[in-house]
Design an enzyme around this catalytic site. Structure first.
Site, PDB file in Angstrom:
ATOM      1  N   ASP A   1      -5.356  -3.385 -17.847  1.00  0.00           N
ATOM      2  CA  ASP A   1      -4.239  -2.439 -18.174  1.00  0.00           C
ATOM      3  C   ASP A   1      -4.538  -1.614 -19.376  1.00  0.00           C
ATOM      4  O   ASP A   1      -3.488  -1.621 -20.361  1.00  0.00           O
ATOM      5  CB  ASP A   1      -2.999  -2.956 -18.065  1.00  0.00           C
ATOM      6  CG  ASP A   1      -2.579  -3.747 -16.768  1.00  0.00           C
ATOM      7  OD1 ASP A   1      -2.320  -4.637 -16.536  1.00  0.00           O
ATOM      8  OD2 ASP A   1      -3.354  -3.012 -15.591  1.00  0.00           O
TER       9      ASP A   1
ATOM     10  N   ARG B   1      -6.067  -8.020  -8.407  1.00  0.00           N
ATOM     11  CA  ARG B   1      -7.290  -8.756  -8.818  1.00  0.00           C
ATOM     12  C   ARG B   1      -7.698  -8.180 -10.230  1.00  0.00           C
ATOM     13  O   ARG B   1      -7.779  -6.922 -10.180  1.00  0.00           O
ATOM     14  CB  ARG B   1      -8.259  -8.588  -7.816  1.00  0.00           C
ATOM     15  CG  ARG B   1      -8.016  -9.158  -6.418  1.00  0.00           C
ATOM     16  CD  ARG B   1      -8.219 -10.692  -6.229  1.00  0.00           C
ATOM     17  NE  ARG B   1      -9.897 -10.897  -6.599  1.00  0.00           N
ATOM     18  CZ  ARG B   1     -10.449 -12.177  -7.009  1.00  0.00           C
ATOM     19  NH1 ARG B   1      -9.471 -12.886  -7.255  1.00  0.00           N
ATOM     20  NH2 ARG B   1     -11.414 -12.318  -6.920  1.00  0.00           N
TER      21      ARG B   1
ATOM     22  N   ASN C   1      -6.094   3.468 -12.334  1.00  0.00           N
ATOM     23  CA  ASN C   1      -5.317   2.627 -11.623  1.00  0.00           C
ATOM     24  C   ASN C   1      -3.878   2.954 -12.086  1.00  0.00           C
ATOM     25  O   ASN C   1      -3.705   3.438 -12.982  1.00  0.00           O
ATOM     26  CB  ASN C   1      -5.405   0.973 -12.551  1.00  0.00           C
ATOM     27  CG  ASN C   1      -4.297   0.102 -11.954  1.00  0.00           C
ATOM     28  OD1 ASN C   1      -4.097  -0.111 -10.938  1.00  0.00           O
ATOM     29  ND2 ASN C   1      -3.896  -0.732 -13.053  1.00  0.00           N
TER      30      ASN C   1
ATOM     31  N   HIS D   1      -0.061   1.592 -13.105  1.00  0.00           N
ATOM     32  CA  HIS D   1       0.541   0.444 -13.376  1.00  0.00           C
ATOM     33  C   HIS D   1       2.007   0.509 -13.713  1.00  0.00           C
ATOM     34  O   HIS D   1       2.325   1.612 -14.410  1.00  0.00           O
ATOM     35  CB  HIS D   1      -0.153  -0.061 -14.807  1.00  0.00           C
ATOM     36  CG  HIS D   1       0.429  -1.079 -15.535  1.00  0.00           C
ATOM     37  ND1 HIS D   1       0.193  -2.620 -15.093  1.00  0.00           N
ATOM     38  CD2 HIS D   1       1.136  -1.576 -16.475  1.00  0.00           C
ATOM     39  CE1 HIS D   1       1.031  -3.386 -15.791  1.00  0.00           C
ATOM     40  NE2 HIS D   1       1.430  -2.819 -16.861  1.00  0.00           N
TER      41      HIS D   1
ATOM     42  N   ASN E   1       1.334   3.130  -2.607  1.00  0.00           N
ATOM     43  CA  ASN E   1       0.707   3.881  -3.422  1.00  0.00           C
ATOM     44  C   ASN E   1      -0.415   4.688  -2.521  1.00  0.00           C
ATOM     45  O   ASN E   1      -0.694   5.713  -2.572  1.00  0.00           O
ATOM     46  CB  ASN E   1       0.095   3.566  -4.719  1.00  0.00           C
ATOM     47  CG  ASN E   1       1.459   3.608  -5.815  1.00  0.00           C
ATOM     48  OD1 ASN E   1       1.795   4.400  -6.284  1.00  0.00           O
ATOM     49  ND2 ASN E   1       2.029   2.264  -5.954  1.00  0.00           N
TER      50      ASN E   1
ATOM     51  N   GLY F   1       0.677  -1.296   0.155  1.00  0.00           N
ATOM     52  CA  GLY F   1       0.025   0.068   0.045  1.00  0.00           C
ATOM     53  C   GLY F   1       0.973   1.202  -0.184  1.00  0.00           C
ATOM     54  O   GLY F   1       0.397   2.336   0.532  1.00  0.00           O
TER      55      GLY F   1
ATOM     56  N   ARG G   1     -15.904 -14.251  -8.351  1.00  0.00           N
ATOM     57  CA  ARG G   1     -15.440 -13.012  -8.844  1.00  0.00           C
ATOM     58  C   ARG G   1     -16.665 -11.948  -8.696  1.00  0.00           C
ATOM     59  O   ARG G   1     -16.422 -10.964  -8.025  1.00  0.00           O
ATOM     60  CB  ARG G   1     -14.844 -13.058 -10.118  1.00  0.00           C
ATOM     61  CG  ARG G   1     -14.071 -11.420 -10.372  1.00  0.00           C
ATOM     62  CD  ARG G   1     -13.614 -11.504 -11.797  1.00  0.00           C
ATOM     63  NE  ARG G   1     -12.544 -12.737 -11.827  1.00  0.00           N
ATOM     64  CZ  ARG G   1     -11.121 -12.624 -11.562  1.00  0.00           C
ATOM     65  NH1 ARG G   1     -10.921 -11.467 -10.583  1.00  0.00           N
ATOM     66  NH2 ARG G   1     -10.157 -13.680 -11.533  1.00  0.00           N
TER      67      ARG G   1
ATOM     68  N   SER H   1       2.642   4.362 -15.310  1.00  0.00           N
ATOM     69  CA  SER H   1       1.255   4.884 -16.010  1.00  0.00           C
ATOM     70  C   SER H   1       0.132   4.989 -15.151  1.00  0.00           C
ATOM     71  O   SER H   1      -0.289   3.871 -14.394  1.00  0.00           O
ATOM     72  CB  SER H   1       1.027   4.241 -17.331  1.00  0.00           C
ATOM     73  OG  SER H   1       2.088   4.038 -18.034  1.00  0.00           O
TER      74      SER H   1
ATOM     75  N   GLU I   1       5.796   6.483  -9.101  1.00  0.00           N
ATOM     76  CA  GLU I   1       4.536   6.255  -8.823  1.00  0.00           C
ATOM     77  C   GLU I   1       4.000   7.196  -7.886  1.00  0.00           C
ATOM     78  O   GLU I   1       2.922   7.575  -7.935  1.00  0.00           O
ATOM     79  CB  GLU I   1       4.251   4.912  -8.516  1.00  0.00           C
ATOM     80  CG  GLU I   1       4.545   3.693  -9.593  1.00  0.00           C
ATOM     81  CD  GLU I   1       4.546   2.453  -9.112  1.00  0.00           C
ATOM     82  OE1 GLU I   1       3.768   2.056  -8.235  1.00  0.00           O
ATOM     83  OE2 GLU I   1       5.245   1.264  -9.726  1.00  0.00           O
TER      84      GLU I   1
HETATM   85  C1  GRF Z   1       3.329  -1.017  -7.543  1.00  0.00           C
HETATM   86  O1  GRF Z   1       4.593  -1.451  -8.501  1.00  0.00           O
HETATM   87  C2  GRF Z   1       2.401  -0.564  -8.437  1.00  0.00           C
HETATM   88  O2  GRF Z   1       2.668  -0.046  -9.477  1.00  0.00           O
HETATM   89  C3  GRF Z   1       1.669  -2.154  -8.412  1.00  0.00           C
HETATM   90  O3  GRF Z   1       1.706  -2.769  -6.997  1.00  0.00           O
HETATM   91  C4  GRF Z   1       3.132  -2.513  -6.874  1.00  0.00           C
HETATM   92  C5  GRF Z   1       2.988  -2.493  -5.542  1.00  0.00           C
HETATM   93  O4  GRF Z   1       2.332  -1.170  -4.955  1.00  0.00           O
HETATM   94  N1  GRF Z   1       0.261  -2.001  -8.991  1.00  0.00           N
HETATM   95  P1  GRF Z   1       2.072  -0.722  -3.425  1.00  0.00           P
HETATM   96  O5  GRF Z   1       3.557  -0.515  -2.873  1.00  0.00           O
HETATM   97  O6  GRF Z   1       1.258  -1.686  -2.555  1.00  0.00           O
HETATM   98  O7  GRF Z   1       1.173   0.544  -3.447  1.00  0.00           O
END
Ligand code: GRF
Length: 202
Positions: A143, A89, A105, A107, A13, A11, A63, A134, A172
């Site tokens: 994506d 997911r 998102n 990526h 980001n 987490g 799902r 991105s 990011e």
């Molecule tokens: C990151 O590289 C992100 O781009 C991808 O998951 C990885 C871990 O992200 N989607 P985080 O540290 O859990 O935010």
């Protein structure tokens, strides 16, 4: 704007989005952090910051059924937008349709290059001069939605997927908050208005 963040792991980001939201000028607030992994470290961080959290293991669940539970949580907190942040997911098409144009998102590649997993290894093995990240609008295909912003990150001689990933993660964290902020205020931006006028004129 009220933003819910979906995570599966560390987490970082989510943390970047959360810390940026503390600025007075930030046009969004994080109202929920949800995860398909009850052990996701980001959940404890969000809780310590006073943010509502929800988690449930998706294992053994259909799902669509799992995504419907997530959607219930998003509606319960009145989320306006969803930010996927290390959410590992694939989303059901119903869920994506419900959040059409309101879900972003991040990526870890320069899309449209290297959709899916293992992006850094692919860039290194291809001999690319840059990796990167991105932010894109989420659509039904993985994506694949419109790219809103991206940051190239130079690949160094001797880079491994891990060493490149560590630098891309810095990019990011710097890219996602302002891109999300611009997106939630896009209808006040001249660019958006011009786009609408252009659509009408055509
Ligand atoms: C990151 O590289 C992100 O781009 C991808 O998951 C990885 C871990 O992200 N989607 P985080 O540290 O859990 O935010």
């Amino acid at each position: 704007a009220r933003v819910a963040v979906l995570i599966s792991g560390t987490g970082t980001n989510m943390a970047a989005l959360l810390y940026a939201a503390k600025a007075e000028s930030c046009p969004y607030e994080i109202v929920l952090v949800a995860s398909n992994n009850p052990d996701a470290a980001g959940l404890a961080l969000a809780a310590a910051e006073g943010i509502a959290t929800w988690s449930l293991s998706h294992k053994g669940m259909n799902r669509d059924a799992f995504d419907a539970l997530v959607d219930d949580q998003l509606r319960a907190v009145g989320a306006d937008y969803v930010a996927l942040a290390g959410y590992m997911r694939i989303l059901s098409s119903d869920f994506v349709a419900k959040w059409q144009d309101r879900m972003l998102n991040i990526h870890p590649s320069l899309l449209p290059l290297y959709k899916g997993l293992d992006t850094h290894r692919k860039a290194i093995e291809a001999g690319d001069r840059h990796g990167g990240c991105s932010v894109h609008v989420v659509t039904a295909d993985l994506d694949d939605g419109p790219v809103l912003a991206q940051t190239p990150v130079a690949i160094l001689p001797g880079d491994t997927p891990d060493s490149l990933a560590a630098r891309v993660l810095i990019a990011e964290h710097q890219l996602y908050p302002p891109t999300l902020a611009a997106y939630v205020t896009r209808e006040r931006s001249a660019g958006w208005l011009l786009g609408r006028v252009r659509d009408l004129a055509l």
